[in-house]
Design a protein around this motif. Structure first.
Motif, PDB file in Angstrom:
ATOM      1  N   ALA A 227       0.874  -1.189  -0.059  1.00 21.55           N
ATOM      2  CA  ALA A 227       0.034   0.049  -0.071  1.00 21.55           C
ATOM      3  C   ALA A 227       0.898   1.424   0.056  1.00 21.55           C
ATOM      4  CB  ALA A 227      -1.042  -0.106   1.425  1.00 21.55           C
ATOM      5  N   ARG A 228       1.940   1.224   0.514  1.00 21.66           N
ATOM      6  CA  ARG A 228       2.864   2.388   0.563  1.00 21.66           C
ATOM      7  C   ARG A 228       3.441   2.743  -0.902  1.00 21.66           C
ATOM      8  NH1 ARG A 228       8.330   3.409   4.500  1.00 21.66           N
ATOM      9  NH2 ARG A 228       9.243   5.027   2.917  1.00 21.66           N
ATOM     10  N   VAL A 229       3.888   1.647  -1.543  1.00 25.93           N
ATOM     11  CA  VAL A 229       4.324   1.745  -2.751  1.00 25.93           C
ATOM     12  C   VAL A 229       3.394   2.292  -3.516  1.00 25.93           C
ATOM     13  CG1 VAL A 229       5.302   0.525  -4.661  1.00 25.93           C
ATOM     14  CG2 VAL A 229       5.962  -0.213  -2.527  1.00 25.93           C
ATOM     15  N   LEU A 230       2.169   1.772  -3.629  1.00 25.96           N
ATOM     16  CA  LEU A 230       0.861   2.308  -4.197  1.00 25.96           C
ATOM     17  C   LEU A 230       0.642   3.701  -4.190  1.00 25.96           C
ATOM     18  CD1 LEU A 230      -1.260  -0.800  -4.866  1.00 25.96           C
ATOM     19  CD2 LEU A 230       0.109   0.337  -6.650  1.00 25.96           C
ATOM     20  N   ALA A 231       0.568   4.027  -2.904  1.00 23.20           N
ATOM     21  CA  ALA A 231       0.304   5.580  -2.459  1.00 23.20           C
ATOM     22  C   ALA A 231       1.295   6.416  -2.861  1.00 23.20           C
ATOM     23  CB  ALA A 231       0.290   5.554  -0.907  1.00 23.20           C
ATOM     24  N   GLU A 232       2.642   6.012  -2.734  1.00 21.94           N
ATOM     25  CA  GLU A 232       3.640   6.933  -3.310  1.00 21.94           C
ATOM     26  C   GLU A 232       3.627   7.182  -4.849  1.00 21.94           C
ATOM     27  OE1 GLU A 232       7.459   5.678  -1.998  1.00 21.94           O
ATOM     28  OE2 GLU A 232       7.030   5.958   0.113  1.00 21.94           O
TER      29      GLU A 232
END
Length: 360
Positions: A227-232
């Motif tokens: 989720a962090r990867v996609l949010a960034e």
């Protein structure tokens, strides 16, 4: 003829931790490669079993043991191996996975022929209960499809990856330790600054499914990191909505968790449609790639609808109202939809009566 140990074309990096029961078969699969100019760097992360002794005494001189002085975790261990690799191509491989004999040769040939590609993976199969079975990755791909899928999920198995060493060394670090258990997914987003990502559609790696695997033991952390990867990645397009959309994609599209209600289903459907529209506008995929993008997105919408309906948390009306405009029913047949709805109705009835629904 060049000495394959002195001048490897490919460096295969294998992080190892208490892998003595399986790593021998992994190394044996490398010994069967048709491309012989490889080295394997097994980086042991302070195993308490016989892993180090097994690798140290391995009869193939192309296998080299690197020992961590202290336990550094999987990402730091992998990064150490890549830092010491000598090949012009770097290949990932986990200690419990197996390579088909043509794996390295096919990927080297592809990278040699496609200088615009920085990283290439392959299709993969899974070893489950003694049987080799297909996995649920897209059966046919193009670089544009892989690029699109990376916007909503992890499109490649790490053990299939081969990357150009010159591109890898432009990343610092190669994989980010803070993105634990989704560091490969993060890498795919970062490496595109130096070239495209592609996939060979032939299954050249066999992924072992077992209870000790990382994907089984660290699911919550893996989803949070993804989720962090996609949010960034999506913050420039989605702004303040990026964190929530990324969480929904990681939990439901990647993780398979049933969507809890119709409002969430609508929000996720709208987000996927918006992301896909932005991707198509930005990348201008060719006709074949666009067809695959539409089809694979429809497959994922079908699965989201299936799981949601079968859980009994959403209604058929929710599914029809939430679908992205171009997906119809997600290419599901009417009989499928009605069956999922019937299962969901039964489960809702059990919940109202305080019972435990069956698992058909």
């Amino acid at each position: 003829m060049n000495d394959p140990v002195a001048a490897p074309i490919v460096s295969v990096v294998i992080p190892a931790y208490n892998g003595a029961s399986l790593i021998g078969e992994t190394l044996a699969s490398l010994g069967e490669q048709t491309l012989t100019a490889w080295e394997a760097l097994v980086v042991d992360d302070c195993s308490s079993d016989d892993t180090r002794d097994l690798v140290r005494n391995w009869p193939d001189p192309r296998v080299r043991l690197i020992e961590n002085a202290v336990n550094g975790g999987p990402v730091n261990t992998r990064n150490r191996g890549f830092a010491e690799a000598r090949g012009r191509y770097l290949a990932g491989l986990d200690q419990d996975d197996l390579c088909r004999p043509e794996r390295l040769a096919r990927q080297v040939a592809y990278l040699d022929a496609n200088p615009d590609v920085a990283l290439v993976g392959t299709q993969t199969e899974q070893l489950l209960g003694g049987r080799v079975l297909p996995m649920n990755y897209a059966p046919h791909t193009t670089p544009d499809l892989i690029a699109w899928l990376s916007w909503i999920e992890n499109p490649l198995a790490w053990s299939t990856v081969m990357v150009r060493a010159d591109a890898a060394r432009r990343l610092d670090p190669f994989t980010r330790p803070e993105i634990l258990y989704a560091e490969d997914f993060d890498l795919y987003h970062r490496i595109v600054a130096f070239g495209r990502i592609a996939r060979l559609d032939e299954p050249l790696v066999i992924y072992r499914q077992h209870d000790g695997g990382v994907s089984k033991r660290f699911t919550t952390m893996m989803r949070a990191s993804a989720a962090r990867v996609l949010a960034e990645a999506h913050a420039p397009l989605l702004g303040d909505d990026a964190d929530e959309v990324a969480r929904l994609l990681a939990e439901h599209n990647m993780g398979g968790v049933p969507i809890p209600d119709g409002a969430t289903l609508r929000r996720l459907g709208q987000a996927i449609a918006r992301l896909q529209g932005a991707f198509v506008e930005r990348h201008g995929p060719d006709v074949q790639s666009l067809k695959l993008i539409r089809w694979e997105t429809a497959r994922r919408w079908r699965q989201l609808a299936r799981v949601a309906l079968r859980s009994g948390r959403v209604t058929l009306g929710d599914v029809l109202a939430s679908r992205p405009p171009h997906l119809g029913l997600g290419y599901a047949g009417v009989e499928d939809i009605l069956r999922w709805r019937a299962i969901g109705l039964v489960r809702r009835m059990y919940r109202r009566e305080g019972g435990v629904p069956a698992q058909p």
